[in-house]
Design an enzyme around this catalytic site. Structure first.
Site, PDB file in Angstrom:
ATOM      1  N   LYS A 165     -21.658   5.046  19.073  1.00  0.00           N
ATOM      2  CA  LYS A 165     -22.192   4.611  19.115  1.00  0.00           C
ATOM      3  C   LYS A 165     -21.157   2.904  19.166  1.00  0.00           C
ATOM      4  O   LYS A 165     -20.594   3.184  19.893  1.00  0.00           O
ATOM      5  CB  LYS A 165     -22.472   3.722  17.825  1.00  0.00           C
ATOM      6  CG  LYS A 165     -23.383   5.357  17.592  1.00  0.00           C
ATOM      7  CD  LYS A 165     -24.990   5.379  18.249  1.00  0.00           C
ATOM      8  CE  LYS A 165     -25.819   6.440  18.422  1.00  0.00           C
ATOM      9  NZ  LYS A 165     -26.310   7.115  16.962  1.00  0.00           N
TER      10      LYS A 165
ATOM     11  N   TYR B 107     -30.093   7.983   8.666  1.00  0.00           N
ATOM     12  CA  TYR B 107     -30.500   8.729  10.565  1.00  0.00           C
ATOM     13  C   TYR B 107     -31.252   9.476  10.444  1.00  0.00           C
ATOM     14  O   TYR B 107     -31.758  10.719  10.386  1.00  0.00           O
ATOM     15  CB  TYR B 107     -29.191   8.843  11.618  1.00  0.00           C
ATOM     16  CG  TYR B 107     -29.767   8.732  12.711  1.00  0.00           C
ATOM     17  CD1 TYR B 107     -29.494   7.935  13.918  1.00  0.00           C
ATOM     18  CD2 TYR B 107     -28.884  10.824  13.141  1.00  0.00           C
ATOM     19  CE1 TYR B 107     -29.757   8.482  14.818  1.00  0.00           C
ATOM     20  CE2 TYR B 107     -29.805  10.853  14.446  1.00  0.00           C
ATOM     21  CZ  TYR B 107     -29.775   9.793  15.848  1.00  0.00           C
ATOM     22  OH  TYR B 107     -30.150   9.816  16.897  1.00  0.00           O
TER      23      TYR B 107
ATOM     24  N   ASP C  57     -21.188   9.292   6.744  1.00  0.00           N
ATOM     25  CA  ASP C  57     -21.089   9.192   7.534  1.00  0.00           C
ATOM     26  C   ASP C  57     -20.705   7.548   8.585  1.00  0.00           C
ATOM     27  O   ASP C  57     -21.643   6.674   7.306  1.00  0.00           O
ATOM     28  CB  ASP C  57     -22.676   9.297   7.953  1.00  0.00           C
ATOM     29  CG  ASP C  57     -23.584   8.879   9.506  1.00  0.00           C
ATOM     30  OD1 ASP C  57     -22.691   8.092  10.052  1.00  0.00           O
ATOM     31  OD2 ASP C  57     -23.931   9.382   9.932  1.00  0.00           O
TER      32      ASP C  57
HETATM   33  C1  LIG Z   1     -26.735   8.231  16.050  1.00  0.00           C
HETATM   34  C2  LIG Z   1     -26.646   8.688  14.887  1.00  0.00           C
HETATM   35  C3  LIG Z   1     -26.088  10.169  14.436  1.00  0.00           C
HETATM   36  C4  LIG Z   1     -26.590  11.352  15.880  1.00  0.00           C
HETATM   37  O1  LIG Z   1     -25.321  10.863  16.456  1.00  0.00           O
HETATM   38  P1  LIG Z   1     -25.804  11.360  17.863  1.00  0.00           P
HETATM   39  O2  LIG Z   1     -24.412  11.109  18.074  1.00  0.00           O
HETATM   40  O3  LIG Z   1     -27.048  10.630  18.693  1.00  0.00           O
HETATM   41  O4  LIG Z   1     -25.500  12.982  18.184  1.00  0.00           O
HETATM   42  C5  LIG Z   1     -25.746  10.331  13.587  1.00  0.00           C
HETATM   43  N1  LIG Z   1     -26.157   8.616  12.413  1.00  0.00           N
HETATM   44  C6  LIG Z   1     -26.021   7.300  12.974  1.00  0.00           C
HETATM   45  C7  LIG Z   1     -25.519   6.563  11.779  1.00  0.00           C
HETATM   46  C8  LIG Z   1     -26.487   7.616  14.194  1.00  0.00           C
HETATM   47  O5  LIG Z   1     -26.884   5.821  14.020  1.00  0.00           O
END
Ligand SMILES: *Cc1c(COP(=O)(O)O)cnc(C)c1O
Length: 393
Positions: free
Chosen positions: A208, A111, A183
């Site tokens: 998400k 990301y 993640d």
């Molecule tokens: C969106 C995202 C982030 C960051 O998260 P936020 O809530 O936008 O701060 C980190 N890792 C992945 C894979 C993401 O899609």
């Protein structure tokens, strides 16, 4: 600490589809409300100095946030959950476990905001980052030295859908006494549970799929180990990047339908990936469910299905053609983010990954015609018809 400890909870034995609704949740002690109340308060009355009911100040603890943190812990099969004001705030807290001179090995396809946080903020505090391909886990050993303290993994990766073998990575991390953080934003615990595969920390952008309705920004960390949890709680409270009770409530409501949303995301994702792969104007389709995907076998082993994220390029990496497709979509909305009920299309090179230098991103496959789809839970026929008209036009 009385909060966020699921080790002895009854929800341990529940199946996943029950945990999303009940995991870590207790009846509200005040009036028995079935849904956790929104405790919109910064502070709590004390009868005598120190005489409180477990809550003193909402940066430290808030009952709505604690209910959410327990839900996070439950669905990831962890013992402790922590909620933050964004996914990046959660990542920020993990890196703050480290100190000057420590080294981190990270996936190279990640990301864009994580890359920016690592290279533009933490690098200047003397933390060293190595961005490497991890599709072959043994490559990680080439970068380990006595200063390596953390391995940072995204799988499936964003936006190239590479799959990293979490179990194999965890065994390398254990051997060298290094923390492994995953993640899990793209997969969600519906598809894979990194703690069960040996990871130490699971991170989410709950913005998400966990929130699932594109109506909040939030981050999560989940761990099993009590000492690690205490160190992270200390950082959460000391740095203060917590989320508010209203957003905690929305995320809790989102999680209750995670399993049925994910089931549909996966079905629609498969249909869209197969449609794109059969289209003569489309060159490459990246989706881990294809048998031809280089790490399909690992995906099959560590995930229960393949998710709703699909990336593709146009024939001859034609940028103008890609932009024409994106602009022609009517149901898919051109927008950043992913994981909501609605379908979104993004152009990583100019949007999510614009903060990564062109040479760096092209090395990992983020070329100018790459389009990333977050396939929503609308009717499959409508989604395919929308793509078809935009591509054939
Ligand atoms: C969106 C995202 C982030 C960051 O998260 P936020 O809530 O936008 O701060 C980190 N890792 C992945 C894979 C993401 O899609």
């Amino acid at each position: 600490m009385p909060f966020n400890d699921l080790r002895f909870s009854k929800s341990k034995t529940m199946k996943f589809n029950t945990k999303t609704i009940h995991g870590g949740q207790e009846d509200d002690p005040a009036y028995g409300s079935v849904m956790p109340p929104i405790y919109q308060t910064s502070t709590y009355a004390q009868s005598t100095p120190g005489g409180h009911k477990g809550y003193e100040y909402s940066r430290t603890h808030n009952p709505t946030r604690n209910a959410l943190e327990n839900a996070f812990a439950s669905i990831e099969n962890g013992n402790h959950g922590l909620a933050f004001g964004s996914g990046l705030a959660a990542i920020d807290a993990v890196i703050k476990l480290l100190q000057l001179g420590d080294e981190v090995i990270s996936t190279n396809d990640l990301y864009g905001g994580s890359y920016r946080l690592f290279t533009s903020i933490f690098k200047k505090f003397g933390i060293i980052f190595h961005f490497i391909g991890m599709e072959n886990a043994s490559n990680i050993e080439n970068y380990i030295n006595e200063n390596t303290k953390l391995i940072w993994v995204e799988t499936p990766t964003n936006p190239m859908m590479n799959i990293i073998d979490v179990k194999a990575t965890a065994s390398i991390a254990k051997k060298h006494n290094i923390l492994l953080a995953v993640d899990n934003t793209f997969a969600t615990p519906y598809l894979q549970r990194p703690l069960d595969l040996g990871a130490d920390i699971v991170m989410h952008s709950a913005t998400k799929y966990l929130g699932g309705h594109s109506d909040l920004v939030m981050g999560a960390l989940i761990v099993k180990d009590k000492d690690l949890a205490d160190r992270l709680y200390f950082i959460q409270n000391a740095s203060g990047a917590v989320c508010g009770p209203q957003d905690s409530f929305l995320a809790l409501r989102g999680i209750k339908t995670l399993h049925i949303r994910m089931q549909r995301h996966c079905e629609n994702g498969k249909a869209v990936a197969e449609f794109l792969a059969s289209h003569p104007k489309i060159e490459k389709v990246y989706w881990p469910g294809f048998e031809s995907h280089p790490n399909h076998d690992i995906a099959k082993e560590q995930m229960t299905d393949f998710g709703g994220m699909v990336s593709f390029t146009t024939n001859g990496n034609n940028y103008e053609e890609a932009i024409k497709i994106i602009e022609g979509l009517k149901i898919f909305t051109l927008a950043e983010s992913l994981g909501g009920v609605e379908s979104l299309a993004g152009h990583p090179a100019s949007m999510t990954h614009a903060s990564i230098p062109k040479e760096e991103r092209e090395k990992t496959g983020v070329v100018d015609s790459l389009i990333r789809l977050s396939v929503g839970i609308e009717d499959e026929d409508d989604l395919i018809a929308d793509l078809k008209q935009a591509i054939d036009d």
